[in-house]
Motif scaffolding. Sequence first.
Motif, PDB file in Angstrom:
ATOM      1  N   UNK A 176       0.835  -1.195   0.000  1.00  0.00           N
ATOM      2  CA  UNK A 176       0.000   0.000   0.000  1.00  0.00           C
ATOM      3  C   UNK A 176       0.871   1.247   0.000  1.00  0.00           C
ATOM      4  N   UNK A 177       0.557   2.189  -0.895  1.00  0.00           N
ATOM      5  CA  UNK A 177       1.180   3.515  -0.872  1.00  0.00           C
ATOM      6  C   UNK A 177       0.059   4.528  -0.717  1.00  0.00           C
ATOM      7  N   UNK A 178       0.307   5.551   0.097  1.00  0.00           N
ATOM      8  CA  UNK A 178      -0.775   6.496   0.390  1.00  0.00           C
ATOM      9  C   UNK A 178      -0.814   7.669  -0.574  1.00  0.00           C
ATOM     10  N   UNK A 179       0.347   8.106  -1.080  1.00  0.00           N
ATOM     11  CA  UNK A 179       0.361   9.233  -2.017  1.00  0.00           C
ATOM     12  C   UNK A 179       1.486   9.038  -3.041  1.00  0.00           C
ATOM     13  N   UNK A 180       1.522   7.877  -3.632  1.00  0.00           N
ATOM     14  CA  UNK A 180       2.588   7.605  -4.583  1.00  0.00           C
ATOM     15  C   UNK A 180       2.187   6.540  -5.578  1.00  0.00           C
ATOM     16  N   UNK A 181       3.201   5.976  -6.227  1.00  0.00           N
ATOM     17  CA  UNK A 181       2.999   4.987  -7.270  1.00  0.00           C
ATOM     18  C   UNK A 181       3.686   3.676  -6.897  1.00  0.00           C
ATOM     19  N   UNK A 182       3.199   2.602  -7.476  1.00  0.00           N
ATOM     20  CA  UNK A 182       3.848   1.298  -7.325  1.00  0.00           C
ATOM     21  C   UNK A 182       4.438   0.936  -8.679  1.00  0.00           C
ATOM     22  N   UNK A 183       5.752   0.746  -8.715  1.00  0.00           N
ATOM     23  CA  UNK A 183       6.455   0.431  -9.954  1.00  0.00           C
ATOM     24  C   UNK A 183       7.185  -0.904  -9.803  1.00  0.00           C
ATOM     25  N   UNK A 184       6.846  -1.832 -10.671  1.00  0.00           N
ATOM     26  CA  UNK A 184       7.466  -3.159 -10.644  1.00  0.00           C
ATOM     27  C   UNK A 184       8.119  -3.379 -12.001  1.00  0.00           C
TER      28      UNK A 184
END
Length: 579
Positions: A176-184
């Motif tokens: 979980x990110x609250x104010x960002x991005x998830x990059x895989x």
Amino acid sequence: MKRKRWLGLLLATAMMLALLPMTAFAAPTQVYMGGGYLSDGANSVGGGTATLDVTQNTLTLENVSVTDYIWINSDSAFTIIAKGTNAVGTADAPVSGSALWSENVPTLNINVESGAELGLYAGSGNGLYLPNGVANISGPGKLIASAEYPAIFTKGDLNLNGGLQAEIVSDSNGIQVSKGNINIENAKLTVDAYYVALFAQMYDEITDADIPSAVTMKNSTVSLTTGECQGVYCGSGGILVEDTVLTTKTDKEIYAEGYSLYSYGDITIKGDDTVINADDDYGIAADDGVLRIEGGKVDVCSTDVALTGWYGVEITGGTISASAEEGAAVLATEGLVQIKGADTKLTATSNSSDTAAISNGITGGILLDADITAKNTANYTPIEGKNKDKSVAIALGAGVGAVNINGQTTGDVVVYNEADTKFSYFILADGESTDAVLDTVKICKHTWGAPVWSWNAEHTAASALFTCTKDAGHTAKVDGTITALTTDATCGSDGSTVYTATATFNGSAYTDEKTVSIPATGAHHYVDGTCTVCGAEEKTETDVPKTGDASNPALWTALALFAAGAFGITFYGRRKEVK
């Protein structure tokens, strides 16, 4: 289909910290682990070595196993390097609170070296908790994060890359990110979560504002399993899946909101190496955007709708199979459904008695310009288009044909438009009733072979027959326009008439020729013994073959001498006989 914003689990559910060591303070860098603070340099902790380098702001863990948390205090970027096998807590005995956390580190870099492992096990908190930071976790080693709350929680971006192998388990959200991005990118990720596997929060309760969070998966292998809710959930930043093998499994109970991929913005799936296998409740949904599939192999099996884009669905490449038990397989609510591309193949199946397999819900219509098989198994039309202005809502691309393959019946179908409503759907071309149900329609983007020509005996008519190389049952016959060019025969030469047939098909002209010979007339016109037309010499009855030139005296002298010699030999012979 557009839904009220789902606020998600708030920060209170993101982590539950226990045993906070102290209030964070600015400097110097501090690390608490193994029941105390580390000194600068090598520390023997948990059966291994923890080396703190305050100058470089790094912590190197080598074969360290501790039973309580690791806490970092630093106001600048901090790096953890994992060598060997390291663990904070265990699966059977997780730490109380969060396993690895910091209130003030702006950027935490974790590098798990080749062959190394870092395990973060939390019983009443998070595996990794960064409420004010960004996390970059790289490989090519193995990361394990298991927690009661989100196994990994960051405020800013979370980046997984470098060949990392990550196994995430959570009784709440996985990541979980609250104010960002998830990059895989270039990673192998497995997430088993009760709620959302990858959650990039989309709404800020405090400011009442949307968060443009995004989730990106590139050149990776990702497996997402959830007990409820979504595999991926993010804001208007959208979702990108590129050259990635993605497997999702969610709760298939209706209204469980078990989306495989959900975004409040656009979703793009691309790359020849992309493979998606989704087994879910609500499929893949761009709930306030456009769903685009540009390539790869996509297989979605859903309870409700399988593929959704609120403002449109654009399928321009790939091999797609979409099936839905209680809704449409492909649906655009307020936009165009366009399925096109020479190499695009779509199979759409719906088991709904009131929803077509391919549909646009309100307005926008449908464009079919690819190889498509649409099927409805519940006595409803397989494809249904809608336009608010009541215009024809289903269009076929150039060179595209529609064929009914309902049971054992085959035959062409046409688009029927109800003049007093906004509905368009397919009926049999020769059907008398618009109520006739076609459970399956096959759309073929034809690739035509070379034409086979047929002529009548008089060469006054000809037609070209084109056959689709994908399906020999699909043919098109075009009548040709005939022109003739005659070369007259002469007294000494044959003539001919060349018949040319020209047929225009799909914007291209095709021709075929037939030549009919005309025999020479033999009617010479002689002047002074020579034909003025062809140059032939005139023949008479007194003409005999000439053997030589009679005016040659040498030739006649030689012949005379030869004859005299022959006479002398004969005479001498006779005298000898009577002597």
